[in-house]
Design an enzyme around this catalytic site. Structure first.
Site, mmCIF file in Angstrom:
data_model
loop_
_atom_site.group_PDB
_atom_site.id
_atom_site.type_symbol
_atom_site.label_atom_id
_atom_site.label_comp_id
_atom_site.label_asym_id
_atom_site.label_seq_id
_atom_site.Cartn_x
_atom_site.Cartn_y
_atom_site.Cartn_z
ATOM 1 N N GLY A 11 0.843 -1.191 0.000
ATOM 2 C CA GLY A 11 0.000 0.000 0.000
ATOM 3 C C GLY A 11 0.873 1.233 0.000
ATOM 4 N N SER A 15 -0.514 4.314 4.799
ATOM 5 C CA SER A 15 -1.843 3.806 4.449
ATOM 6 C C SER A 15 -2.412 2.878 5.516
ATOM 7 C CB SER A 15 -1.785 3.067 3.110
ATOM 8 O OG SER A 15 -0.925 1.948 3.208
ATOM 9 N N ALA A 37 13.094 -5.258 11.187
ATOM 10 C CA ALA A 37 13.081 -3.879 10.696
ATOM 11 C C ALA A 37 14.219 -3.665 9.711
ATOM 12 C CB ALA A 37 13.225 -2.909 11.872
ATOM 13 N N GLY A 39 14.656 -0.568 8.155
ATOM 14 C CA GLY A 39 14.954 0.859 8.063
ATOM 15 C C GLY A 39 16.259 1.234 8.728
ATOM 16 N N HIS A 53 7.068 3.665 15.127
ATOM 17 C CA HIS A 53 6.782 2.227 15.025
ATOM 18 C C HIS A 53 7.145 1.502 16.324
ATOM 19 C CE1 HIS A 53 5.423 1.606 10.901
ATOM 20 N NE2 HIS A 53 6.299 2.523 10.516
#
Length: 176
Positions: A11, A15, A37, A39, A53
């Site tokens: 998405g 979203s 994760a 990131g 998060h």
């Protein structure tokens, strides 16, 4: 041995993908909930997103084990226990990290080998990705290459998935 379920969720940015994925994992009532994760906090915006998060997961009544793995997803295999539920967030960030190294055919092969090995151990593997293919193909070489690879990976992930969802405006649509 029973193969774990593979769930693919995509998405647009913000979203509701991550929240949907977290609830999906928690509803599995697995041995452990593992958040993988991809990131890397390279700027203030990314640091804030990572912190948000992490805060979201702290607010749940279940405990999450977090594994930071921006590249070389295969390195998580020894850290995963039989019966775990994994949420991997997200493919697009991981791909951007991996593209810097090149050799994408090998990276892709290793990714799908890793997924198969994980599915031998886990109850469920939920993979989150961003939908970046709603835009025309970029005129910039590296952006176009990224679009090509993410499209290719998405198609293969959906083909392997037991269920595939797309998130828009906080609402899910099941495609498979």
């Amino acid at each position: 041995m029973v193969r774990g379920k593979l769930i693919f969720i995509t998405g647009g940015v913000r979203s509701g993908k991550s929240s949907f994925a977290e609830h999906f994992v928690m509803n599995e009532q697995a041995k452990r909930n593992v958040y993988v994760a991809s990131g890397i906090a390279v700027d203030e915006e990314m640091k804030a997103r990572i912190n948000r998060h992490q805060d979201d997961r702290r607010n749940y009544s279940v405990e999450w084990v977090t594994i930071e793995q921006p590249r070389h997803l295969e390195q998580i295999i020894p850290k995963i226990e039989k019966g775990d539920a994994i949420l991997w967030d997200c493919v697009t960030t991981w791909l951007a990290n991996e593209l810097y190294e090149g050799q994408m055919e090998e990276v892709e092969k290793q990714l799908f080998t890793t997924i198969e090995k994980l599915l031998e151990k886990v109850q469920v593997l939920v993979i989150v990705s961003n939908e970046v293919l709603d835009e025309p193909v970029s005129k910039y070489e590296y952006t176009a290459l990224y679009q090509e690879w993410i499209g290719r990976l998405h198609q293969k992930l959906v083909a392997k998935a037991d269920h595939a969802f797309e998130m828009e405006y906080g609402e899910d649509r099941q495609w498979k």
